[in-house]
Structures are given as C-alpha cells and as structure tokens.
Write a protein that holds these residues in place. Structure first.
Motif, PDB file in Angstrom:
ATOM      1  N   ASP A   1      33.946   3.531 -19.942  1.00 56.81           N
ATOM      2  CA  ASP A   1      33.128   3.192 -18.772  1.00 56.81           C
ATOM      3  C   ASP A   1      33.819   3.692 -17.513  1.00 56.81           C
ATOM      4  OD1 ASP A   1      30.831   2.022 -19.641  1.00 56.81           O
ATOM      5  OD2 ASP A   1      31.671  -0.001 -19.721  1.00 56.81           O
ATOM      6  N   PRO A   2      33.089   3.727 -16.379  1.00 52.47           N
ATOM      7  CA  PRO A   2      33.760   4.074 -15.122  1.00 52.47           C
ATOM      8  C   PRO A   2      34.900   3.084 -14.854  1.00 52.47           C
ATOM      9  CG  PRO A   2      31.390   4.159 -14.842  1.00 52.47           C
ATOM     10  CD  PRO A   2      31.638   3.573 -16.198  1.00 52.47           C
ATOM     11  N   PHE A   3      35.994   3.596 -14.261  1.00 53.12           N
ATOM     12  CA  PHE A   3      37.169   2.763 -14.001  1.00 53.12           C
ATOM     13  C   PHE A   3      36.823   1.515 -13.219  1.00 53.12           C
ATOM     14  CE2 PHE A   3      39.095   7.084 -14.095  1.00 53.12           C
ATOM     15  CZ  PHE A   3      39.912   6.884 -15.206  1.00 53.12           C
ATOM     16  N   GLU A   4      37.435   0.408 -13.592  1.00 51.91           N
ATOM     17  CA  GLU A   4      37.398  -0.799 -12.776  1.00 51.91           C
ATOM     18  C   GLU A   4      38.839  -1.112 -12.410  1.00 51.91           C
ATOM     19  OE1 GLU A   4      34.713  -3.624 -13.001  1.00 51.91           O
ATOM     20  OE2 GLU A   4      33.338  -2.665 -14.419  1.00 51.91           O
ATOM     21  N   ASP A   5      39.127  -1.201 -11.129  1.00 50.61           N
ATOM     22  CA  ASP A   5      40.471  -1.507 -10.649  1.00 50.61           C
ATOM     23  C   ASP A   5      41.491  -0.551 -11.304  1.00 50.61           C
ATOM     24  OD1 ASP A   5      42.504  -2.756  -9.384  1.00 50.61           O
ATOM     25  OD2 ASP A   5      42.298  -4.685 -10.379  1.00 50.61           O
TER      26      ASP A   5
ATOM     27  N   CYS B   1      41.567   1.526 -16.534  1.00 50.11           N
ATOM     28  CA  CYS B   1      41.206   0.268 -15.867  1.00 50.11           C
ATOM     29  C   CYS B   1      42.379  -0.696 -16.004  1.00 50.11           C
ATOM     30  CB  CYS B   1      40.027  -0.429 -16.542  1.00 50.11           C
ATOM     31  SG  CYS B   1      38.619   0.578 -16.881  1.00 50.11           S
ATOM     32  N   ARG B   2      42.546  -1.554 -15.002  1.00 52.99           N
ATOM     33  CA  ARG B   2      43.635  -2.531 -15.088  1.00 52.99           C
ATOM     34  C   ARG B   2      43.523  -3.364 -16.362  1.00 52.99           C
ATOM     35  NH1 ARG B   2      47.110  -5.094 -11.604  1.00 52.99           N
ATOM     36  NH2 ARG B   2      46.199  -4.047  -9.807  1.00 52.99           N
ATOM     37  N   LYS B   3      42.299  -3.829 -16.649  1.00 47.33           N
ATOM     38  CA  LYS B   3      42.144  -4.698 -17.802  1.00 47.33           C
ATOM     39  C   LYS B   3      42.432  -3.948 -19.103  1.00 47.33           C
ATOM     40  CE  LYS B   3      39.079  -7.950 -20.032  1.00 47.33           C
ATOM     41  NZ  LYS B   3      39.505  -7.441 -21.350  1.00 47.33           N
ATOM     42  N   CYS B   4      41.932  -2.722 -19.196  1.00 49.63           N
ATOM     43  CA  CYS B   4      42.131  -1.932 -20.423  1.00 49.63           C
ATOM     44  C   CYS B   4      43.606  -1.714 -20.702  1.00 49.63           C
ATOM     45  CB  CYS B   4      41.423  -0.597 -20.310  1.00 49.63           C
ATOM     46  SG  CYS B   4      39.635  -0.746 -20.365  1.00 49.63           S
ATOM     47  N   ILE B   5      44.363  -1.303 -19.682  1.00 50.98           N
ATOM     48  CA  ILE B   5      45.766  -0.964 -19.931  1.00 50.98           C
ATOM     49  C   ILE B   5      46.582  -2.229 -20.158  1.00 50.98           C
ATOM     50  CG2 ILE B   5      46.617  -0.799 -17.522  1.00 50.98           C
ATOM     51  CD1 ILE B   5      47.433   1.583 -20.448  1.00 50.98           C
ATOM     52  N   THR B   6      46.220  -3.319 -19.487  1.00 48.72           N
ATOM     53  CA  THR B   6      46.937  -4.571 -19.695  1.00 48.72           C
ATOM     54  C   THR B   6      46.712  -5.060 -21.121  1.00 48.72           C
ATOM     55  OG1 THR B   6      46.522  -5.054 -17.388  1.00 48.72           O
ATOM     56  CG2 THR B   6      47.386  -6.837 -18.687  1.00 48.72           C
TER      57      THR B   6
END
Ligand SMILES: [Zn+2]
Ligand SMILES: [Zn+2]
Ligand SMILES: [Zn+2]
Ligand SMILES: [Zn+2]
Ligand SMILES: [Zn+2]
Length: 207
Positions: free
Chosen positions: A26-30, A42-47
């Motif tokens: 999806d398009p990046f979020e944060d 995305c912050r959530k994905c990498i975390t």
C-alpha cells in the motif's frame, strides 16, 4: 491489502510505484527510511518485521530495544539494520504526494478525500462505528459517535479500567522477573554440573 480499516484508495492501480511500501504493498503510512541503504517502509510494517522475531507479543517492545535489534536486516536488501537506523522521511514533495492521494471513507462512503485530511474527516464522520473505550476489558458495545457519551456514562467497565491496567502491568513485571530468575537457576545448574564433573575426574585420579 489495505492498512487502514477506515478508508480505501481510489484508483489504487494508478498510484505511483515509488509511493508503495514493499511490505504491505500500500502507499506508505508514516514512512521510515534506513540510513544505510535508503530503503523505505511504513513505520508499522518495519516495526512489525523487527518484532515478529520474538516469541510472544508481550515482550515486543523489549525485544525491539535489546536482544533482537542487533539481529535484524533490511527486508529489501538484507543489509544489517537496527530499528534505530531508520529515520522518518521528511522530504516535503514526497510527503505531499502521499497526503494528496485520494481515499474513500468506508463508513460514510464519502469519496475523493485527500488522505492528509482523512483524520479530520473521521473525527466528524457521523457514520463511523466506535468501540467502547473499555473494549480491551471485553465491553462489546459499539455505536455511532452521537451515542458514545450515553454509553460511557453508564459503562461499568470504564470505571474499573485504571485499576485493571495497573494490575496487568504488575503481572507483566512479575512474569518478567520470573523469567530472569528462571534463567539464573538454569545457569547455576549448569555451573553445578560442571563442578560436579571436575570433582568426579579428580576422584578418579585419586583412586
Ligand atoms: Zn507498509
Ligand atoms: Zn518483539
Ligand atoms: Zn535496504
Ligand atoms: Zn466518513
Ligand atoms: Zn463499555
């Protein structure tokens, strides 16, 4: 795969590939960018990628910040990375492009909302179904914004919430302490076994 439960992208296929996260597609979020290799997620994905390495969710924060952080790699190029090697993307034109993506509210079906304005939309969206603030204590009330105040004023679980949060923290702390003690006992058993072997060898020599 949509990352937000509240909106969907309009013309998702026409979105510039450079704006897409390779983990969630999806398009990046944060978006966070790795200092060494420049790959962005995305912050959530990498975390999540970093903390999926732990065995239980309970200790996620802990394992991000100590044991496992040294063992992680960039999902794209396998470069050795720690979570702290990522910095938030601040390039304005890039962030503007993301903010200008058009989305549709899943609750009220209003279309052509710029993603950057969606938070504002949601805080006024009359169709959004909200959960009770004590949903984590198994209050299963759900309802629209204009009904939530009435529920909050009568919900018994909201009253006990602070106490339960405190107790849960205590239990977490104690299970952490038990884990530490357990490791200590195992180490000491190992040492005793080692000493025992030495004693046994010496006893044989002395025979
Ligand atoms: Zn992502
Ligand atoms: Zn973890
Ligand atoms: Zn990389
Ligand atoms: Zn809406
Ligand atoms: Zn409730």
């Amino acid at each position: 795969m949509a990352t937000s439960n509240s909106y969907e992208y309009i013309n998702e296929r026409s979105i510039n590939e450079e704006l897409l996260c390779s983990i969630c597609t999806d398009p990046f979020e944060d978006p966070l960018c790795a200092n060494q290799c420049g790959h962005t997620f995305c912050r959530k994905c990498i975390t999540d990628t970093f903390c999926r390495k732990c065995i239980t969710d309970t200790f996620c924060r802990k394992c991000i910040t100590d044991t496992f952080r040294d063992m992680s790699r960039c999902p794209t190029c396998r470069h050795d990375l720690k979570l702290e090697d990522f910095h938030p993307v601040t390039i304005r034109p890039f962030l503007n492009q993301l903010n200008q993506l058009l989305v549709k509210c899943k609750w009220c079906s209003q279309s052509n909302i710029e993603r950057g304005n969606f938070k504002d939309h949601l805080s006024n969206c009359v169709e959004e179904i909200l959960s009770c603030p004590a949903a984590n204590l198994k209050c299963d009330w759900k309802g629209k914004r204009d009904k939530i105040q009435d529920h909050v004023s009568i919900c018994p679980l909201i009253k006990v919430q602070p106490m339960i949060v405190e107790l849960t923290d205590l239990v977490k702390q104690q299970s952490e302490q038990i884990r530490c003690l357990d490791t200590l006992v195992k180490q000491q058993l190992g040492q005793i076994r080692f000493l025992y072997t030495i004693l046994e060898t010496q006893a044989k020599h002395n025979q």
